[in-house]
Motif scaffolding. Structure first.
Motif, mmCIF file in Angstrom:
data_model
loop_
_atom_site.group_PDB
_atom_site.id
_atom_site.type_symbol
_atom_site.label_atom_id
_atom_site.label_comp_id
_atom_site.label_asym_id
_atom_site.label_seq_id
_atom_site.Cartn_x
_atom_site.Cartn_y
_atom_site.Cartn_z
ATOM 1 N N VAL A 1 2.043 -3.335 6.576
ATOM 2 C CA VAL A 1 0.777 -3.628 5.896
ATOM 3 C C VAL A 1 -0.103 -2.382 5.993
ATOM 4 O O VAL A 1 -0.754 -2.134 7.008
ATOM 5 N N SER A 2 -0.061 -1.591 4.943
ATOM 6 C CA SER A 2 -0.833 -0.346 4.950
ATOM 7 C C SER A 2 -1.761 -0.251 3.746
ATOM 8 O O SER A 2 -2.036 0.837 3.262
ATOM 9 N N VAL A 3 -2.220 -1.420 3.272
ATOM 10 C CA VAL A 3 -3.321 -1.398 2.312
ATOM 11 C C VAL A 3 -4.592 -1.114 3.101
ATOM 12 O O VAL A 3 -4.617 -1.266 4.314
ATOM 13 N N SER A 4 -5.639 -0.716 2.384
ATOM 14 C CA SER A 4 -6.881 -0.412 3.099
ATOM 15 C C SER A 4 -7.850 -1.584 2.980
ATOM 16 O O SER A 4 -7.771 -2.384 2.051
ATOM 17 N N GLY A 5 -8.739 -1.684 3.972
ATOM 18 C CA GLY A 5 -9.843 -2.646 3.921
ATOM 19 C C GLY A 5 -9.404 -4.099 3.980
ATOM 20 O O GLY A 5 -8.338 -4.437 4.486
ATOM 21 N N MET B 1 -6.166 11.498 5.736
ATOM 22 C CA MET B 1 -6.029 10.037 5.607
ATOM 23 C C MET B 1 -6.722 9.563 4.334
ATOM 24 O O MET B 1 -7.361 10.343 3.635
ATOM 25 N N GLY B 2 -6.650 8.273 4.048
ATOM 26 C CA GLY B 2 -7.382 7.688 2.926
ATOM 27 C C GLY B 2 -8.886 7.856 3.119
ATOM 28 O O GLY B 2 -9.351 8.121 4.224
ATOM 29 N N LYS B 3 -9.616 7.700 1.999
ATOM 30 C CA LYS B 3 -11.056 8.001 2.044
ATOM 31 C C LYS B 3 -11.836 7.069 2.975
ATOM 32 O O LYS B 3 -12.720 7.503 3.701
ATOM 33 N N LYS B 4 -11.508 5.782 2.950
ATOM 34 C CA LYS B 4 -12.312 4.829 3.729
ATOM 35 C C LYS B 4 -12.209 5.143 5.220
ATOM 36 O O LYS B 4 -13.223 5.272 5.915
ATOM 37 N N ILE B 5 -11.002 5.322 5.708
ATOM 38 C CA ILE B 5 -10.840 5.596 7.143
ATOM 39 C C ILE B 5 -11.390 6.983 7.507
ATOM 40 O O ILE B 5 -11.878 7.197 8.615
ATOM 41 N N THR B 6 -11.384 7.907 6.549
ATOM 42 C CA THR B 6 -11.921 9.246 6.844
ATOM 43 C C THR B 6 -13.436 9.176 7.047
ATOM 44 O O THR B 6 -13.974 9.803 7.966
ATOM 45 N N ALA C 1 1.128 -1.608 -4.742
ATOM 46 C CA ALA C 1 0.133 -0.544 -4.912
ATOM 47 C C ALA C 1 -1.147 -1.158 -5.454
ATOM 48 O O ALA C 1 -1.179 -2.352 -5.792
ATOM 49 N N GLY C 2 -2.174 -0.337 -5.560
ATOM 50 C CA GLY C 2 -3.421 -0.781 -6.187
ATOM 51 C C GLY C 2 -3.421 -0.347 -7.639
ATOM 52 O O GLY C 2 -2.839 -1.012 -8.501
ATOM 53 N N SER C 3 -4.013 0.844 -7.893
ATOM 54 C CA SER C 3 -4.140 1.329 -9.277
ATOM 55 C C SER C 3 -3.344 2.598 -9.566
ATOM 56 O O SER C 3 -3.306 3.048 -10.700
ATOM 57 N N GLY D 1 0.830 -1.204 0.000
ATOM 58 C CA GLY D 1 0.000 0.000 0.000
ATOM 59 C C GLY D 1 0.862 1.250 0.000
ATOM 60 O O GLY D 1 0.561 2.237 0.658
ATOM 61 N N SER D 2 1.975 1.201 -0.751
ATOM 62 C CA SER D 2 2.949 2.309 -0.706
ATOM 63 C C SER D 2 2.396 3.597 -1.311
ATOM 64 O O SER D 2 2.919 4.676 -1.039
ATOM 65 N N THR D 3 1.342 3.491 -2.127
ATOM 66 C CA THR D 3 0.779 4.696 -2.748
ATOM 67 C C THR D 3 -0.304 5.348 -1.892
ATOM 68 O O THR D 3 -0.848 6.383 -2.272
ATOM 69 N N GLY D 4 -0.628 4.750 -0.757
ATOM 70 C CA GLY D 4 -1.672 5.305 0.109
ATOM 71 C C GLY D 4 -1.123 6.335 1.092
ATOM 72 O O GLY D 4 0.071 6.646 1.086
ATOM 73 N N SER D 5 -2.004 6.832 1.923
ATOM 74 C CA SER D 5 -1.624 7.873 2.896
ATOM 75 C C SER D 5 -0.518 7.372 3.840
ATOM 76 O O SER D 5 0.524 8.009 4.000
ATOM 77 N N ILE D 6 -0.716 6.199 4.432
ATOM 78 C CA ILE D 6 0.303 5.648 5.346
ATOM 79 C C ILE D 6 1.555 5.248 4.565
ATOM 80 O O ILE D 6 2.679 5.539 4.975
ATOM 81 N N GLY D 7 1.354 4.614 3.414
ATOM 82 C CA GLY D 7 2.490 4.152 2.604
ATOM 83 C C GLY D 7 3.392 5.306 2.189
ATOM 84 O O GLY D 7 4.624 5.211 2.273
#
Ligand code: NDP
Ligand code: MG
Length: 377
Positions: free
Chosen positions: A94-98, A197-202, A34-36, A7-13
């Motif tokens: 491990v900083s992917v979401s969901g 933060m990422g959208k889901k956790i927000t 990463a995801g997309s 999850g390197s492209t996310g907020s935590i990553g």
């Protein structure tokens, strides 16, 4: 220290990579996933030169491979699990979401790799199995979540603990009426007062489901019964959480709001180093600190999570899956914010709980719940 970031492209990553860059020579990045967001991943590849990367789709993997012929490019669920299983790693973030976090976390544990765990959904779905396996394998699960990072630092002897006190900023709707919350727009809900933060956790932070997930996370991480976990709203987010001991002594961890600090601590634990945010804490600048009871009428998801956690079995799996699908539907403007609670509650009510589920049963309940929830939109 050889590490990989899922999850390197996310907020935590992204913040983890900032920590890595702040400490030249300390870390070697083995893999990124990463995801997309392939454009950002490409920049990260050039920056840290990993041996392996994984992306969500095969199509993206093929394009990346052409551009970086020497890189080992993987994709899909297998890609992320392969990266997490690579024993070259000493620690994995491990900083992917969901729900995506669970399989790679289990894979890392199976391969005796310590886990810096940001993905709280992993413990909500399968906390008993994850923590048991980690203990069997003598693998460390180091919590990135700021509240759990705080408790981890404050906790000495579990048997002397009276209760864990988890703080919550209260989110963007703390001072709003219940009607305002029912009619909240996506834009208002994404506007968190303290954290970016990422959208889901927000969204979870706005409904306080995030705090509910964190209560279950704390139960598993620290092996603490639910009646010894208290949630307190603390709008300034200076006290990140605390432990009260049986003699009445309370130990809290404080600091100005920052995710760099807990991320760095899980990556360098048990050592501490100067960090990105290192400047002396100032109680005078921190100023007034308020603490309030959470309003369960305005934020009923918190109560749902306590209920799911206490009943255990597959009920937290259902809650987590229903909530996650509802959050996506809310972000797509298919349902209102309040429906997240209503649908999640309904799914929990009609679930036939399976006690001590196997990992396959957990994935099956997760899958079926998501199908049923989507039928309601
Ligand atoms: P983001 O949404 O910002 O990042 C999620 C990451 O996961 C991205 O790299 C994304 O890739 C990747 N991802 C998502 N779905 C998939 C998939 N199916 N396959 C592979 N990769 C995928 O989330 P956050 O960084 O905010 O949060 C990550 C986790 O950490 C969550 O579980 C959250 O609860 C927890 N956490 C976050 C905090 C924060 O401050 N942000 C604080 C405490 C905990 P891409 O973007 O490339 O598609
Ligand atoms: Mg948190």
């Amino acid at each position: 220290m050889k590490i990989s970031i899922l999850g390197s492209t996310g907020s935590i990553g992204r913040q983890a990579l900032e920590v890595v860059q702040k400490m030249p020579g300390f870390f070697e990045i083995i893999s990124l996933s990463a995801g997309s967001n392939v454009e950002l991943l490409k920049q990260q590849i050039k920056l840290v030169n990993p041996q392996n990367v994984s992306v969500k789709s095969e199509e993206d993997a093929i394009c990346l491979q052409k551009e970086f012929p020497k890189l080992n490019v993987l994709f899909g669920e297998k890609g992320i699990v392969d990266i997490a299983s690579d024993r070259t790693n000493e620690r994995i973030l491990v900083s992917v979401s969901g729900k995506t976090g669970l399989k790679p976390t289990l894979a890392a544990i199976d391969n005796n790799i310590d886990v810096a765990l940001a993905n709280k959904e992993t413990l909500v779905m399968a906390g008993d199995i994850v923590m048991r396996k980690a203990q069997e394998k003598n693998v460390k699960i180091l919590p990135v979540d700021s509240e759990h990072g705080a408790i981890h630092q404050c906790l000495k002897d579990r048997n002397e603990v009276e209760k864990l006190i988890i703080t919550a900023s209260g989110g963007p709707f703390r001072e709003k009426s219940i009607d305002d919350i029912k009619n909240a727009t996506v834009e208002e809900t994404l506007h968190h007062p303290r954290w970016n933060m990422g959208k889901k956790i927000t969204i979870d932070s706005a409904t306080l489901m995030n705090k509910g997930l964190e209560v279950i996370e704390a139960h598993h991480l620290f092996d603490m019964p639910y009646d010894k976990i208290q949630v307190v709203v603390h709008p300034q987010s200076i006290v990140h959480s605390a432990v009260e001991y049986v003699d009445g002594s309370v130990i809290a961890q404080l600091g100005f709001p920052s995710m760099h600090i807990p991320i760095q601590y899980t990556l360098t634990y048990p050592y501490r180093f100067e960090g990105i945010e290192t400047k002396s804490f100032d109680f005078v600048k921190a100023g007034r600190l308020d603490f309030l009871e959470p309003d369960e009428n305005k934020f009923p998801c918190l109560k749902l999570a306590f209920q799911a956690g206490k009943e255990g079995g597959t009920l937290p799996v259902v809650m987590n899956a229903a909530n996650e699908e509802c959050v996506f539907a809310f972000l797509d403007k298919k349902i209102s914010l309040w429906r997240i609670f209503e649908i999640t509650k309904k799914m929990m009510e009609c679930h036939e709980n399976i006690k001590n589920p196997s990992i396959d049963e957990i994935f099956e309940v997760d899958r079926i719940t998501r199908i049923r929830v989507k039928e309601l939109f």
